[in-house]
Structure formats: C-alpha cells, structure tokens
Design an enzyme around this catalytic site. Structure first.
Site, PDB file in Angstrom:
ATOM      1  N   GLU A 102     -25.081 -15.170   7.738  1.00 52.56           N
ATOM      2  CA  GLU A 102     -25.835 -15.376   6.494  1.00 52.56           C
ATOM      3  C   GLU A 102     -25.908 -16.862   6.190  1.00 52.56           C
ATOM      4  OE1 GLU A 102     -27.767 -14.423   4.323  1.00 52.56           O
ATOM      5  OE2 GLU A 102     -27.258 -12.559   3.336  1.00 52.56           O
ATOM      6  N   ASP A 103     -26.969 -17.274   5.516  1.00 54.46           N
ATOM      7  CA  ASP A 103     -27.056 -18.656   5.058  1.00 54.46           C
ATOM      8  C   ASP A 103     -26.148 -18.861   3.843  1.00 54.46           C
ATOM      9  OD1 ASP A 103     -28.624 -16.909   3.612  1.00 54.46           O
ATOM     10  OD2 ASP A 103     -30.366 -18.222   3.463  1.00 54.46           O
ATOM     11  N   ILE A 104     -26.240 -17.934   2.895  1.00 53.99           N
ATOM     12  CA  ILE A 104     -25.485 -18.115   1.652  1.00 53.99           C
ATOM     13  C   ILE A 104     -25.127 -16.765   1.033  1.00 53.99           C
ATOM     14  CG2 ILE A 104     -27.636 -18.416   0.313  1.00 53.99           C
ATOM     15  CD1 ILE A 104     -26.120 -20.473  -1.397  1.00 53.99           C
ATOM     16  N   ASP A 106     -24.143 -15.377  -2.536  1.00 54.36           N
ATOM     17  CA  ASP A 106     -24.163 -15.784  -3.948  1.00 54.36           C
ATOM     18  C   ASP A 106     -23.428 -14.713  -4.764  1.00 54.36           C
ATOM     19  OD1 ASP A 106     -24.800 -16.793  -6.416  1.00 54.36           O
ATOM     20  OD2 ASP A 106     -26.951 -16.503  -6.259  1.00 54.36           O
ATOM     21  N   THR A 107     -24.141 -13.755  -5.321  1.00 52.92           N
ATOM     22  CA  THR A 107     -23.457 -12.688  -6.071  1.00 52.92           C
ATOM     23  C   THR A 107     -22.712 -11.736  -5.128  1.00 52.92           C
ATOM     24  OG1 THR A 107     -25.328 -11.178  -5.952  1.00 52.92           O
ATOM     25  CG2 THR A 107     -25.265 -12.686  -7.830  1.00 52.92           C
ATOM     26  N   THR A 110     -26.250  -8.523  -1.845  1.00 58.66           N
ATOM     27  CA  THR A 110     -26.983  -8.217  -0.614  1.00 58.66           C
ATOM     28  C   THR A 110     -26.031  -7.674   0.451  1.00 58.66           C
ATOM     29  OG1 THR A 110     -28.392 -10.094  -1.143  1.00 58.66           O
ATOM     30  CG2 THR A 110     -28.616  -9.166   1.062  1.00 58.66           C
ATOM     31  N   ASP A 162     -34.902 -22.366   1.268  1.00 57.07           N
ATOM     32  CA  ASP A 162     -36.151 -22.848   0.665  1.00 57.07           C
ATOM     33  C   ASP A 162     -36.124 -22.835  -0.853  1.00 57.07           C
ATOM     34  OD1 ASP A 162     -36.240 -19.974   0.346  1.00 57.07           O
ATOM     35  OD2 ASP A 162     -38.369 -20.174  -0.074  1.00 57.07           O
TER      36      ASP A 162
HETATM   37  P1  5GP Z   1     -26.683 -12.453  -3.141  1.00 58.85           P
HETATM   38  O1  5GP Z   1     -27.127 -11.061  -2.877  1.00 58.85           O
HETATM   39  O2  5GP Z   1     -25.377 -12.825  -2.468  1.00 58.85           O
HETATM   40  O3  5GP Z   1     -26.644 -12.757  -4.621  1.00 58.85           O
HETATM   41  O4  5GP Z   1     -27.845 -13.387  -2.647  1.00 58.85           O
HETATM   42  C1  5GP Z   1     -27.943 -13.927  -1.398  1.00 58.85           C
HETATM   43  C2  5GP Z   1     -29.344 -14.505  -1.217  1.00 58.85           C
HETATM   44  O5  5GP Z   1     -29.794 -15.220  -2.387  1.00 58.85           O
HETATM   45  C3  5GP Z   1     -29.342 -15.526  -0.108  1.00 58.85           C
HETATM   46  O6  5GP Z   1     -29.532 -14.935   1.152  1.00 58.85           O
HETATM   47  C4  5GP Z   1     -30.484 -16.427  -0.520  1.00 58.85           C
HETATM   48  O7  5GP Z   1     -31.704 -15.908  -0.038  1.00 58.85           O
HETATM   49  C5  5GP Z   1     -30.517 -16.379  -2.046  1.00 58.85           C
HETATM   50  N1  5GP Z   1     -29.872 -17.571  -2.638  1.00 58.85           N
HETATM   51  C6  5GP Z   1     -28.738 -17.578  -3.385  1.00 58.85           C
HETATM   52  N2  5GP Z   1     -28.426 -18.815  -3.789  1.00 58.85           N
HETATM   53  C7  5GP Z   1     -29.388 -19.639  -3.295  1.00 58.85           C
HETATM   54  C8  5GP Z   1     -29.615 -21.060  -3.353  1.00 58.85           C
HETATM   55  O8  5GP Z   1     -28.871 -21.853  -3.952  1.00 58.85           O
HETATM   56  N3  5GP Z   1     -30.729 -21.530  -2.712  1.00 58.85           N
HETATM   57  C9  5GP Z   1     -31.584 -20.717  -2.030  1.00 58.85           C
HETATM   58  N4  5GP Z   1     -32.631 -21.285  -1.432  1.00 58.85           N
HETATM   59  N5  5GP Z   1     -31.401 -19.368  -1.942  1.00 58.85           N
HETATM   60  C10 5GP Z   1     -30.310 -18.841  -2.556  1.00 58.85           C
END
Ligand code: 5GP
Length: 178
Positions: A102-104, A106-107, A110, A162
C-alpha cells in the site's frame, strides 16, 4: 526543493527521494531475511502504490512475484454501506506467502475491509507493507508488518500519490501548506 502548486493548493517538500529510497532499501532487506526459502507474492494496490511497488521490487534480490489490483468501493445491498472489492486479482492465493503493498494507510478502513477477502483464499501467510502510515488517524484495527514512515495527519502528494489526479510523478513527497 521549492514549494510547488498543484491545482489550487501549495505543497512544501516533506520527504526527499534519497530518504524514501533508503527506507525502501531497509524494507527490502527485512523482507529478504523474513522470506528465506520462500517466494512471496506481492499484491500492489493501484494507483498510489505503483512507484513504491516498483522501487521495492527492484531492490529485492530474492525470488518474488508481483501482481497489481485496484480496489473499488460500491454500495452493497446490505445495510452496512460501502463494500470494498478488488479488480484484477487473477492469481490463486492458496498456500502463497502474500504481502500487500500500500502507499498509505490512513483510517485503516480500506485494509480492514479488504484483508478478510484475501484471507478467505487461504494464503499460507498474509502481511501488509505500507510506505506511509498516518498512525494517529487509524481507527480500524490493521496489523502493519512493514512500514516506511509514520506521518502526522497531513495531506501528502508525490511518489505515486496524487491530489485530484496530479502530483504522482514527483520523485519526492510533499505536504500541504497549512
Ligand atoms: P484508509 O482506508 O486507510 O483511510 O485510506 C487509504 C487511502 O486513502 C490511500 O490508499 C489513499 O488513496 C488515500 N489517502 C489517505 N491519505 C492520503 C494523503 O495524504 N494523500 C493522498 N494522496 N491520498 C491519501
């Protein structure tokens, strides 16, 4: 590195290409050690992870396979709201040592929703590797096995990530000016 403008927003330099590459080298090294005698299968989650996946894969001096998937969110028929499903996963996972790239995170929503779908296919092992982790924002329980950087809850772009379609081609990471 100067600040840059993408669409209507200003971003300032955050993590340099050098730092990112050196951290990925460390992760590759750890994976090589942990997967001695095994051939892991990487599942890279598009779009954001394409640069990370490419650099990690190139730095890995170890037999490994890689495939790329996209995750789509659709409104399920049950009351639980949106359901996450994968597109393009055409490799059987049974008895494989799977590492999700995964790139990131966050919560964590996903990965929390998606991982049970992979477990359902009975891989021999399943680990998560993410370049970035917004640890303070993570609300859903996700066990991250390999992570590059723990970052604060700020919006970042570059290195595959992006802002409204732009910024993915930057070789370093930028954060939003606030
Ligand atoms: P989660 O389900 O963990 O909240 O969200 C993960 C997804 O949110 C990542 O794969 C990415 O697409 C998007 N995302 C979360 N934070 C960032 C951020 O700071 N910058 C960008 N470009 N995308 C983010």
């Amino acid at each position: 590195m100067p600040a840059i403008q993408i669409h209507d927003k200003l971003f300032k330099p955050y993590l340099s290409e050098e730092l990112i590459k050196s951290k990925i080298g460390e992760i590759a090294h750890r994976i090589e050690k942990d997967y001695q005698g095994k051939t892991p299968l990487f599942i890279a989650v598009l779009n954001g992870s394409f640069m990370f996946a490419s650099d990690l894969f190139k730095m890995l001096h170890h037999p490994a396979e890689i495939c790329f998937i996209k995750l789509a969110s659709y409104k399920g028929t049950v009351s639980s709201g949106h359901v996450i499903t994968s597109i393009g996963l055409d490799v059987p996972l049974i008895e494989r040592d799977v590492i999700v790239l995964e790139d990131i995170v966050d919560t964590g929503k996903t990965m929390h929703q998606f991982l049970p779908q992979l477990r359902h296919q009975q891989p021999a092992s399943l680990k998560i590797c993410t370049l970035l982790h917004k640890e303070e924002s993570t609300q859903f329980p996700v066990k991250i096995d390999y992570r590059g950087f723990v970052i604060p809850n700020k919006f970042v772009v570059g290195y595959g990530l992006d802002y409204n379609g732009l910024g993915r081609n930057l070789n370093e990471l930028y954060e939003l000016y606030e």
